[in-house]
Design a protein around this motif. Structure first.
Motif, PDB file in Angstrom:
ATOM      1  N   TYR A 657       0.837  -1.202   0.000  1.00 32.17           N
ATOM      2  CA  TYR A 657       0.000   0.000   0.000  1.00 32.17           C
ATOM      3  C   TYR A 657       0.878   1.260   0.000  1.00 32.17           C
ATOM      4  N   ILE A 658       1.955   1.254   0.789  1.00 31.62           N
ATOM      5  CA  ILE A 658       2.858   2.414   0.853  1.00 31.62           C
ATOM      6  C   ILE A 658       3.548   2.626  -0.490  1.00 31.62           C
ATOM      7  N   PRO A 663       6.067   8.318  -4.900  1.00 33.56           N
ATOM      8  CA  PRO A 663       7.399   8.178  -4.284  1.00 33.56           C
ATOM      9  C   PRO A 663       7.879   9.486  -3.664  1.00 33.56           C
ATOM     10  N   THR A 664       8.517   9.352  -2.501  1.00 31.53           N
ATOM     11  CA  THR A 664       9.101  10.468  -1.731  1.00 31.53           C
ATOM     12  C   THR A 664       8.091  11.561  -1.415  1.00 31.53           C
ATOM     13  N   SER A 665       6.800  11.240  -1.513  1.00 30.25           N
ATOM     14  CA  SER A 665       5.776  12.227  -1.166  1.00 30.25           C
ATOM     15  C   SER A 665       5.606  12.262   0.351  1.00 30.25           C
ATOM     16  N   ALA A 666       4.914  13.316   0.825  1.00 32.26           N
ATOM     17  CA  ALA A 666       4.677  13.438   2.267  1.00 32.26           C
ATOM     18  C   ALA A 666       3.827  12.276   2.773  1.00 32.26           C
ATOM     19  N   GLU A 667       2.864  11.826   1.923  1.00 32.06           N
ATOM     20  CA  GLU A 667       2.013  10.715   2.335  1.00 32.06           C
ATOM     21  C   GLU A 667       2.826   9.444   2.528  1.00 32.06           C
ATOM     22  N   GLN A 668       3.720   9.154   1.573  1.00 32.25           N
ATOM     23  CA  GLN A 668       4.513   7.935   1.684  1.00 32.25           C
ATOM     24  C   GLN A 668       5.462   7.993   2.887  1.00 32.25           C
ATOM     25  N   MET A 669       6.101   9.133   3.100  1.00 30.09           N
ATOM     26  CA  MET A 669       7.017   9.272   4.231  1.00 30.09           C
ATOM     27  C   MET A 669       6.269   9.155   5.560  1.00 30.09           C
ATOM     28  N   ALA A 670       5.058   9.702   5.600  1.00 25.96           N
ATOM     29  CA  ALA A 670       4.262   9.632   6.828  1.00 25.96           C
ATOM     30  C   ALA A 670       3.829   8.199   7.118  1.00 25.96           C
ATOM     31  N   GLU A 671       3.399   7.477   6.092  1.00 28.22           N
ATOM     32  CA  GLU A 671       2.986   6.087   6.294  1.00 28.22           C
ATOM     33  C   GLU A 671       4.176   5.218   6.713  1.00 28.22           C
ATOM     34  N   ASN A 672       5.342   5.528   6.166  1.00 23.26           N
ATOM     35  CA  ASN A 672       6.537   4.780   6.546  1.00 23.26           C
ATOM     36  C   ASN A 672       6.884   5.036   8.014  1.00 23.26           C
ATOM     37  N   SER A 673       6.774   6.289   8.450  1.00 24.75           N
ATOM     38  CA  SER A 673       7.011   6.621   9.861  1.00 24.75           C
ATOM     39  C   SER A 673       5.978   5.948  10.751  1.00 24.75           C
TER      40      SER A 673
END
Length: 754
Positions: A657-658, A663-673
C-alpha cells in the motif's frame, strides 16, 4: 589479580589498631587505644606523630571527610575533616592539623561506628546503647533514626545517603531515612555480624560474622552469595569505592574478592604474625589499601595482576608503576614503566590509556615507545574507551579526549558540580557520538551530549525523562549519526531503549526486556547482550525493531546459563564474541556471525550485499533485522522481500500500500514513519507538507481525537468529519461523550435539535 602488601617495619601502636583512614591518596592516619594519632606516608614510608588524644578517650572508629583537593568527593566540601568516636559515647571532629573543633557527648555507651555521609552533609553515630543518631556537619543533632534495646555493632550509609544499614547480633537491618519508612530486617549469620560494607558501584551489601563466612546481599535483603567456611571469623570487610572488588579481613589473612563474591586471591601473614585484621580503608582513588591489626601493625597494599584483553592486546599491571602490554598475534611484549603510581588503565580500539598520579599517557599499539602525555590529570576514578574518544572521570569533572590527547569536551549540566563526585560507572556511558549521564538528583533523567563537532547539543545537553528511576545506562558504540541508541535499566530491572539523537520534545522510549541484571553493547555493531538470573539474551536489532514487539521477538534469542555456573558477569563484547566471567573463569560465547556481518554491511549502505547474506543464511533473525533497518531507511523493496521471508504477511500488505503512494511524497514518508511506530513524526510530516486532510485522517485512525479537532479548527477543514467519526466511535463503545473539547459541540447539537 591480587594484593601486594607491605607491613610497617616498626609497630607504631602498642595496642590493637582498629582505626585507620586515608587523608589523601598518599597519607594514612591511624589511632588506637594508646591515644596517639600517627600519620604514615605511603611514598617514603615515614611515620610522624600528629597529636595525642585525652587519656580517657579510647577510639573505636575514625573516618575522613575529604575535600576536592585531597582525592575524594566529599560532596563538594572544600576542607578535610576527621571524625573519631570513642568508647565512652563521645565523638570529636578534628581538622587536618589535628585541632579539635567539636567534642560532643552523643551516647550513654560506646559508639561502635561514626561515619560521614557520602554527600558530606552530615554524619551518623551508632552505639551499643541501641541508638543511631544523625548529626549535622558542625555537630548539631538532627534526628534519632533508630532506637532499640539491642546493641548495634556496626553501621554504614547507603551510597546515596538515603538509608543506613546496621547489624545487631546475627541480624542486619536497613533503615531508610524517608518519612514513615519501615526497617527491613533479616537473619544474616549464625553468629554475631562483625562487619558491614555497602558498595557505591553496584548497591550490594557485604557482611562478615563469627560463623566464619562472608555474604553478599542486595538492598532488599536477598542473599546473592555465601562463602565457604573460612578458618577464622571474618573481622573486617570493605568495598572498593571505585572498582567492583572488596577485601575480607580475618586472622592473619586478607582476601581480595570480586563484587560477585568469588576470590581473586588471598594473602596470608604467618611470619610475622599480625593477628586479626580489624580496620580496612581504601584510598580515595581505590588503588591502595590500609589495614589495622590486633598486634598494632599497619598493613598497606595495592592491587597488581589486573588484566584487560582487547582483541590481540593484553595489558597487566605488574607493580605500582609498571604495566605489561602483550601483543598476542605476534608474540611480543613490552614492560611500560611510569615515574608515578598507576591509578587506572583502560584498553580498547588499539589504544592503551594509563592514568598515573598526575598524568594520562596514551599508547597506540603501533607506536608503543612514543606515548601522548596529558599533564595535570590527577585522581582519575574511571576511564572508558570508545572508537573516536575516551572518557576520564575524576573527583571534580568529566573530560572527553580524542586519541591525540586533545580535549574534545568538558560537559556541564545543572547540578553537575555537586553530583560528579558521587557518579559511578553505571551512571554514565560513552557512545560513538554521544555521552549519556544520569542525573543523581533526579534519577529518572538522563542527559545526552552530542559529541559530533559543532553540534548544538555539545554544550547544552538534551534531557531524556523516563517514567521510573534509572539504575544503569549504556550508549551504543557503533552506527551512523542517526542510528545510535541508549539503553537503560530501571529499578525494576526492566530494559528500555531510546534513540540517542532524539530531536522531539517527548523522548521515544520503548521497553524491550524484563528482569535484566546488566547489559553491554557490541564494540563495532548495534547488537546488545543482557544478563538475567539464569540466562542471557542477545538483541540482534534492538534499536530499529524497538517500535514493533513482533520484530523484537523475532530478533531476540535467550540462552540458558546453567552450564556456565553461577554469579556470571559480562566481561566484554568485541566483534562477534561475548566474554562472561564466572567464578574467575573467562568464558567466550559466539553470536550469530552472519548477523554481525549484516550489521557491518548495512552501516556501509550495501543493501544488495545485505540481501545476498540473508539469502545465503536463510535465518529469520537476519531477515527480520534487515526488514526493520530497511524500513527505517525507506528501502521499501528490500523491506518487502525481508518481511515476506520472515513470514510477516500483514507488513507485506501494508508495504505494498505504501509503495503505491507517490514516491518520496509526504504521504509515503508519513505512512513509513507510522509503520515504524513514530506517530508524532508521521503527523508532523503531513502538517509541514500542508496535507491537512491526510493529517486529520491519520489522527482519526490513531484515535487521537483531540489532535484531529485541533488541526481541523486551526485550518477550517473537515470539522464535521471529526465530529461525526467521534460520534460513531463512542456509539460503537456504548459510551456517552466525556471529553470537554467535544462536549460543547454535543450541547450545541442538542440545542439546535430542540
Amino acid at each position: 589479580m591480587k594484593l601486594k602488601t607491605h607491613i610497617s617495619k616498626e609497630v607504631i601502636h602498642k595496642s590493637p589498631l582498629s582505626c585507620v583512614g586515608w587523608s589523601s591518596n598518599e597519607e594514612i592516619y591511624s589511632v588506637s587505644d594508646d591515644h596517639q594519632i600517627y600519620k604514615w606516608n605511603s611514598m617514603n614510608r615515614d611515620t610522624a606523630e600528629v597529636a595525642k588524644l585525652p587519656d580517657d578517650f579510647i577510639p573505636t572508629d575514625m573516618h575522613w571527610l575529604l575535600g576536592r583537593g585531597s582525592g575524594g568527593g566529599g560532596g563538594g566540601k572544600s576542607s578535610d575533616t576527621l571524625l573519631i568516636s570513642s568508647s565512652d559515647g563521645r565523638f570529636v571532629i578534628l581538622n587536618k592539623s589535628a585541632r579539635v573543633e567539636r567534642n560532643i557527648s552523643a551516647h550513654s555507651l560506646a559508639i561502635s561506628s561514626g561515619r560521614w555521609s557520602p554527600d558530606g552533609a552530615g554524619l551518623l553515630t551508632a552505639s551499643e546503647d541501641g541508638i543511631i543518631k544523625i548529626w549535622s556537619r558542625s555537630g548539631m543533632l538532627r534526628s534519632t533514626v533508630v532506637q532499640s534495646d539491642e546493641a548495634i555493632r556496626f553501621a554504614r550509609w547507603s551510597p546515596n545517603s538515603s538509608a543506613i544499614v546496621f547489624c545487631q547480633s546475627g541480624f542486619i537491618s536497613i533503615k531508610p531515612l524517608a518519612a514513615n519508612s519501615k526497617i527491613t530486617r533479616w537473619r544474616a549469620h549464625d553468629g554475631l555480624v562483625l562487619c558491614l560494607s555497602w558498595s557505591t558501584q553496584n548497591d550490594l551489601i557485604a557482611s562478615g560474622g563469627e560463623d566464619f563466612r562472608f555474604k553478599i546481599w542486595d538492598s532488599q535483603g536477598a542473599n546473592i552469595f555465601t562463602s565457604s567456611l573460612e578458618e577464622y571469623a571474618i573481622t573486617s570487610i570493605e568495598y572498593n569505592p571505585e572498582k567492583d572488588v572488596f577485601v575480607v579481613g580475618s586472622f592473619n589473612s586478607l582476601k581480595l574478592c570480586s563484587s560477585s563474591g568469588w576470590s581473586h586471591g588471598s594473602t596470608r601473614f604467618n611470619s610475622p604474625s599480625v593477628g586479626s585484621v580489624y580496620g580496612i580503608s581504601w584510598s580515595p582513588d581505590g588503588a591502595q589499601i590500609a589495614c589495622g591489626t590486633s598486634t598494632g601493625a599497619l598493613i598497606v597494599g595495592h592491587i597488581i595482576g589486573k588484566q584487560l584483553i582487547s582483541r590481540n592486546l593484553k595489558a597487566t599491571t605488574t607493580g605500582r608503576k609498571s604495566v605489561l602490554l602483550q601483543d598476542i598475534s605476534n608474540a611480543t611484549s613490552d614492560v611500560l614503566e611510569f615515574p608515578e603510581r598507576v591509578i587506572n588503565f583502560a584498553l580498547g580500539y588499539g589504544h592503551l590509556i594509563v592514568a598515573t598520579s598526575n598524568q594520562i599517557q596514551i599508547f597506540n599499539e603501533k607506536y608503543i615507545n612514543t606515548p601522548t602525555i596529558i599533564e595535570g590529570r590527577s585522581d582519575v576514578r574511571h576511564l572508558e574507551v570508545c572508537k573516536k574518544y575516551f572518557l576520564v572521570l575524576d573527583s571534580s569533572s568529566i573530560w572527553i579526549y580524542n586519541y591525540t590527547g586533545r580535549l574534545h569536551l568538558n560537559p556541564r549540566y545543572q547540578g553537575s558540580q555537586a553530583q560528579i563526585p558521587l557518579l559511578t560507572t553505571k551512571c554514565l556511558s560513552l557512545g560513538l557520538d554521544v555521552l549519556a549521564i544520569r542525573d543523581n538528583s533526579d534519577t529518572a533523567v538522563v542527559y545526552t551530549f552530542d559529541l559530533i563537532p559543532g553540534a548544538s547539543r555539545q554544550y547544552e545537553p538534551h534531557p531524556i525523562r523516563a517514567k521510573t528511576q534509572i539504575a544503569e545506562i549504556s550508549a551504543c558504540k557503533a552506527g551512523n549519526a542517526d542510528d545510535q541508541f541508549i539503553v537503560f535499566l530501571d529499578g525494576n530491572r526492566e530494559l528500555y531503549i531510546t534513540p540517542s539523537r532524539n530531536l522531539s520534545e517527548k523522548s521515544e522510549i520503548f521497553k524491550i526486556g524484563t528482569q535484566v541484571i546488566s547489559v553491554m553493547w557490541a564494540s563495532e555493531t548495534n547488537i546488545l547482550v543482557g544478563l538475567h538470573d539464569t540466562c542471557f539474551s542477545i538483541w540482534y536489532c534492538p534499536g530499529e525493531g524497538a517500535t514493533d514487539p513482533t520484530i523484537i521477538a523475532l530478533t531476540t534469542i535467550t540462552i540458558d546459563t546453567a552450564e556456565l555456573g553461577k554469579n556470571i558477569s559480562i566481561e566484554s563484547f568485541e566483534d562477534a564474541i561475548i566474554s562472561f566471567r564466572s567464578s574467575g573463569a573467562l568464558l567466550a560465547i559466539n553470536v550469530n556471525i552472519y548477523c554481525e556481518i549484516l550489521h557491518r554491511t548495512l552501516m556501509d549502505g550495501q543493501w544488495q550485499q545485505a540481501l545476498k547474506i540473508c539469502r545465503l543464511a536463510q535465518s529469520t533473525i537476519l531477515w527480520a533485522t534487515l526488514a526493520a533497518i530497511a524500513t527505517r531507511k525507506n528501502q521499501l523493496s528490500i523491506s518487502e522481500e525481508a518481511y515476506s521471508a520472515a513470514l510477516q504477511v500483514d507488513k507485506v500488505s501494508y508495504l505494498q500500500y505504501i509503495k503505491d503512494l507517490p514516491p518520496t511524497s509526504a504521504e509515503q514518508m508519513a505512512e513509513n514513519s507510522l509503520m515504524l511506530g513514530r506517530l508524532i513524526e508521521a503527523e508532523t510530516i503531513l502538517v509541514h507538507g500542508k496535507k491537512f486532510h491526510e493529517a486529520i485522517s491519520l489522527c482519526i485512525r490513531m484515535h487521537n481525537w483531540r489532535r484531529a479537532l485541533e488541526i481541523a479548527e486551526k485550518n477550517g477543514i473537515d470539522f464535521e468529519v471529526v465530529i461525526e467519526q467521534r460520534k460513531k466511535y463512542l456509539e460503537a463503545l456504548g459510551k456517552p461523550e466525556f471529553d470537554e473539547m467535544f462536549l460543547k459541540f454535543v450541547e450545541k447539537d442538542e440545542q439546535e435539535t430542540d
